[in-house]
Write a protein that holds these residues in place. Structure first.
Motif, mmCIF file in Angstrom:
data_model
loop_
_atom_site.group_PDB
_atom_site.id
_atom_site.type_symbol
_atom_site.label_atom_id
_atom_site.label_comp_id
_atom_site.label_asym_id
_atom_site.label_seq_id
_atom_site.Cartn_x
_atom_site.Cartn_y
_atom_site.Cartn_z
ATOM 1 N N VAL A 154 0.897 -1.058 -0.237
ATOM 2 C CA VAL A 154 0.083 0.002 -0.060
ATOM 3 C C VAL A 154 1.019 1.111 -0.211
ATOM 4 N N THR A 155 1.927 1.225 0.721
ATOM 5 C CA THR A 155 2.960 2.455 0.823
ATOM 6 C C THR A 155 3.523 2.866 -0.427
ATOM 7 N N ALA A 203 0.881 4.059 -2.855
ATOM 8 C CA ALA A 203 0.457 5.537 -2.418
ATOM 9 C C ALA A 203 1.613 6.517 -2.741
ATOM 10 N N PHE A 208 -2.484 12.325 -1.299
ATOM 11 C CA PHE A 208 -1.701 11.192 -0.819
ATOM 12 C C PHE A 208 -2.057 10.723 0.642
ATOM 13 N N SER A 209 -2.507 11.698 1.492
ATOM 14 C CA SER A 209 -2.733 11.304 2.855
ATOM 15 C C SER A 209 -4.030 10.596 2.893
ATOM 16 N N TYR A 240 -3.772 7.081 1.297
ATOM 17 C CA TYR A 240 -2.877 6.048 2.071
ATOM 18 C C TYR A 240 -3.843 5.803 3.326
ATOM 19 N N SER A 278 -6.576 3.390 2.335
ATOM 20 C CA SER A 278 -6.037 2.209 2.067
ATOM 21 C C SER A 278 -5.582 1.273 3.385
ATOM 22 N N SER A 280 -4.479 5.529 11.057
ATOM 23 C CA SER A 280 -4.946 5.289 9.939
ATOM 24 C C SER A 280 -6.250 6.386 9.463
#
Length: 93
Positions: free
Chosen positions: A20-21, A24, A45-46, A49, A52, A77
């Motif tokens: 996932v990282t 993203a 992005f935040s 991420y 996800s 998260s």
């Protein structure tokens, strides 16, 4: 919950979070290449991420929902999503 449950959760995170990282981070890189405004790119992005990671956490909630580690990472998260939305909103104010 036992120590084995924490080990299984850590192994699950070790196998899923890096993927996932990378995804993203790739999206963030594309936004930078497209010269999108910095606040908007970081907010997107935040938000992506955090969303996800939240999906990854919700998949195993039933099995690991009582672990302290699970709750802390889930809270992180959700806070990523909120920070991303705040960044995107501040871009348009």
């Amino acid at each position: 919950m036992t120590m084995d449950d924490e080990r299984v959760l850590l192994n699950y995170y070790a196998m899923t979070v890096p993927n996932v990282t990378v995804l993203a981070g790739s999206i963030l890189g594309l936004l930078f290449l497209l010269r999108v405004d910095l606040k908007l790119a970081l907010g997107a992005f935040s938000t992506f991420y955090g969303l996800s990671l939240t999906i990854i956490h919700l998949i195993v909630r039933e099995q690991f929902g009582r672990l302290r580690l699970y709750r802390l990472v889930f809270l992180f998260s959700v806070s990523l999503i909120l920070m991303g939305l705040i960044l995107v909103a501040s871009r348009f104010m």
